[in-house]
Write a protein that holds these residues in place. Sequence first.
Motif, short mmCIF file in Angstrom:
data_model
loop_
_atom_site.label_atom_id
_atom_site.label_comp_id
_atom_site.label_asym_id
_atom_site.label_seq_id
_atom_site.Cartn_x
_atom_site.Cartn_y
_atom_site.Cartn_z
N ILE A 42 0.83 -1.20 0.00
CA ILE A 42 0.00 0.00 0.00
C ILE A 42 0.88 1.26 0.00
CG2 ILE A 42 -1.71 1.32 1.32
CD1 ILE A 42 -2.77 -1.42 2.35
N ILE A 43 1.92 1.25 0.82
CA ILE A 43 2.84 2.40 0.87
C ILE A 43 3.54 2.60 -0.47
CG2 ILE A 43 4.98 3.26 1.91
CD1 ILE A 43 4.03 2.09 4.57
N GLU A 44 3.92 1.50 -1.09
CA GLU A 44 4.58 1.57 -2.40
C GLU A 44 3.66 2.21 -3.44
OE1 GLU A 44 6.54 -1.49 -5.68
OE2 GLU A 44 6.17 -2.19 -3.64
N ALA A 45 2.39 1.80 -3.44
CA ALA A 45 1.43 2.39 -4.38
C ALA A 45 1.19 3.85 -4.05
CB ALA A 45 0.11 1.61 -4.32
N ASN A 46 1.13 4.15 -2.75
CA ASN A 46 0.89 5.52 -2.31
C ASN A 46 2.04 6.45 -2.71
OD1 ASN A 46 1.12 7.52 0.46
ND2 ASN A 46 -0.82 7.42 -0.60
N LYS A 47 3.27 5.92 -2.72
CA LYS A 47 4.42 6.73 -3.12
C LYS A 47 4.29 7.20 -4.56
CE LYS A 47 7.99 5.00 0.04
NZ LYS A 47 9.22 4.15 0.19
N VAL A 48 3.74 6.35 -5.40
CA VAL A 48 3.51 6.72 -6.81
C VAL A 48 2.53 7.89 -6.87
CG1 VAL A 48 2.69 5.96 -9.06
CG2 VAL A 48 4.00 4.38 -7.61
N ASP A 49 1.45 7.81 -6.07
CA ASP A 49 0.48 8.89 -6.05
C ASP A 49 1.09 10.18 -5.52
OD1 ASP A 49 -1.64 7.33 -7.04
OD2 ASP A 49 -2.14 6.59 -5.03
N LEU A 50 1.90 10.07 -4.48
CA LEU A 50 2.55 11.25 -3.91
C LEU A 50 3.51 11.91 -4.91
CD1 LEU A 50 3.34 9.98 -0.29
CD2 LEU A 50 1.75 11.81 -0.91
N GLU A 51 4.28 11.07 -5.62
CA GLU A 51 5.20 11.60 -6.63
C GLU A 51 4.44 12.32 -7.74
OE1 GLU A 51 7.38 8.18 -7.85
OE2 GLU A 51 8.55 8.04 -5.98
N ASN A 52 3.34 11.72 -8.17
CA ASN A 52 2.52 12.35 -9.21
C ASN A 52 1.93 13.67 -8.70
OD1 ASN A 52 2.99 10.28 -11.03
ND2 ASN A 52 1.15 9.13 -10.44
N GLY A 53 1.51 13.67 -7.43
CA GLY A 53 0.94 14.88 -6.84
C GLY A 53 1.95 16.01 -6.79
N GLU A 54 3.18 15.68 -6.40
CA GLU A 54 4.24 16.69 -6.35
C GLU A 54 4.55 17.24 -7.74
OE1 GLU A 54 7.43 14.74 -4.38
OE2 GLU A 54 6.58 15.00 -2.37
N LYS A 55 4.59 16.34 -8.73
CA LYS A 55 4.84 16.77 -10.12
C LYS A 55 3.75 17.72 -10.62
CE LYS A 55 7.29 12.56 -11.54
NZ LYS A 55 7.18 11.31 -12.35
N ASN A 56 2.52 17.46 -10.16
CA ASN A 56 1.38 18.26 -10.62
C ASN A 56 1.14 19.49 -9.75
OD1 ASN A 56 0.80 16.49 -12.76
ND2 ASN A 56 -0.38 15.14 -11.41
N GLY A 57 2.07 19.76 -8.82
CA GLY A 57 1.96 20.97 -8.01
C GLY A 57 0.90 20.92 -6.93
N MET A 58 0.60 19.73 -6.43
CA MET A 58 -0.40 19.61 -5.37
C MET A 58 0.07 20.34 -4.11
SD MET A 58 -2.01 16.12 -3.67
CE MET A 58 -2.83 15.58 -5.17
N ALA A 59 -0.83 21.05 -3.46
CA ALA A 59 -0.49 21.79 -2.24
C ALA A 59 -0.04 20.84 -1.14
CB ALA A 59 -1.69 22.60 -1.77
N LYS A 60 0.81 21.35 -0.25
CA LYS A 60 1.33 20.52 0.84
C LYS A 60 0.22 19.96 1.71
CE LYS A 60 5.97 22.50 1.30
NZ LYS A 60 6.92 23.21 2.21
N SER A 61 -0.81 20.77 1.96
CA SER A 61 -1.91 20.31 2.79
C SER A 61 -2.65 19.15 2.13
CB SER A 61 -2.89 21.46 3.07
OG SER A 61 -3.41 21.99 1.87
N MET A 62 -2.76 19.18 0.80
CA MET A 62 -3.43 18.10 0.08
C MET A 62 -2.54 16.86 0.01
SD MET A 62 -6.28 19.44 -0.36
CE MET A 62 -7.06 18.15 -1.32
N LEU A 63 -1.24 17.08 -0.11
CA LEU A 63 -0.31 15.94 -0.07
C LEU A 63 -0.39 15.24 1.27
CD1 LEU A 63 2.80 17.49 -1.86
CD2 LEU A 63 1.42 15.57 -2.70
N ASP A 64 -0.61 16.01 2.33
CA ASP A 64 -0.77 15.41 3.65
C ASP A 64 -2.02 14.54 3.71
OD1 ASP A 64 -0.22 15.20 6.60
OD2 ASP A 64 -2.16 16.21 6.68
N ARG A 65 -3.09 15.00 3.08
CA ARG A 65 -4.31 14.19 3.02
C ARG A 65 -4.06 12.88 2.28
NH1 ARG A 65 -9.99 17.18 1.75
NH2 ARG A 65 -10.18 18.36 3.68
N LEU A 66 -3.25 12.97 1.26
CA LEU A 66 -3.00 11.82 0.38
C LEU A 66 -2.05 10.80 1.01
CD1 LEU A 66 -3.17 10.44 -2.41
CD2 LEU A 66 -1.42 12.05 -3.21
#
Length: 412
Positions: A42-66
């Motif tokens: 689950i953490i491995e899959a979540n890391k992919v989502d987090l990396e994509n979020g950072e690339k797309n400029g997701m706000a830090k507060s939203m990255l925390d939710r993710l």
Amino acid sequence: MLERLGINAKEAEKTLMVASSEKKNQALKKIAEGLIENTDKIIEANKVDLENGEKNGMAKSMLDRLKLDKERIEGMAKGVLDVATLPEPVGRILSATERPNGLRIEKVSTPIGVIAVIFEARPNVTSDAAALCLKSGNTVILRGGKEAINSNKTIAKVMRQAVKEAGMPEDVIQLVEDTSRESANELMKMNEYVDVLIPRGGAGLIQAVVKNATVPVIETGVGNCHIYIDKNADLKKAVDIVFNAKTSRPSVCNAAESLLIHKDIAKEALVAIKNKLDEKDVTLVGDSKAREIIPDMEKATDADWATEYLDYKMSVKIVDSVEEAIDHIYKYSTGHSECIVTENAGTAEKFMNQVDSAAVYLNASTRFTDGGEFGFGAEIGISTQKLHARGPIGLPELQSFKYKIYGDGQIR
């Protein structure tokens, strides 16, 4: 694809709606075990989502939710187990009467049927919603946002396998893997299959569902939450409550966004609160009276009073009375959670009786508006509507009812 999910959900509903409490609890325990056993995946899959979020400029507060880590996954598993320990909600006799003609009428709690949940970048919602729906006898169709798709797919796979191992149809839990806007719009109109739709996310998502859905909707809430510091407040309590409500997790709907302070305590309270909030670099915007106390504070606009920041930002207004505070809340609140900090019992009672929100607090952080904290095990969302469900949506809110009428040959 969505029609197939609907057909599967309706078919699985037949089994789930009559499943024993023991069977459902066994499935929930298997889900909890599966989440723990598959933490690394689950953490491995979540890391992919987090990396994509950072690339797309997701706000830090939203990255925390993710973000998911070992501790949060353990929390998800605990939430599932907590749901398993709750009393069985299905089949409760809500009322019973006997008519003069001998008919015995029972009002009995029953599952709603097929529940669809549309949510954004909160992968923990996947397990919370599934657990509550399963325990309450409802099949669920989950449709998360693209930001968390890899996390959601992995979590859903774990849960479906666990349910199958418990001897129940895996289609009691299904995930829409198409995260396009079209899939969301289609799900909103699946009246033939979906009995109720619950949106969980920001204002844009919730309003899109409310305006476009043809299936029944339980409206969950945007959280423009207020804290009012009364003239009879305990200052230490006030500082601690505001700091926790604003900064412990600013990206969630029960975080405080607006601060109201009585004029008689304004200078002392605002300076103390600001000094504490500075530890987290919280930006304050205020009215003219607040800015007289803190000259470098930014000016609050009309839009600020109505804004759910979901970030380290807060609006501040100095008020002349509890009545003015209540009026301000009536005008700008989204009906989620409000708090009064006071040692005056009469003022507290006035505030708690007159403020019309789903949760109203005395001397406690708004961050407690949460299904787990309320003892509901978990939640699908916080309802800010007034019909059927209000506040954290737990097992009772996922029940409908029917009438069972027992006779002995009566005719009319």
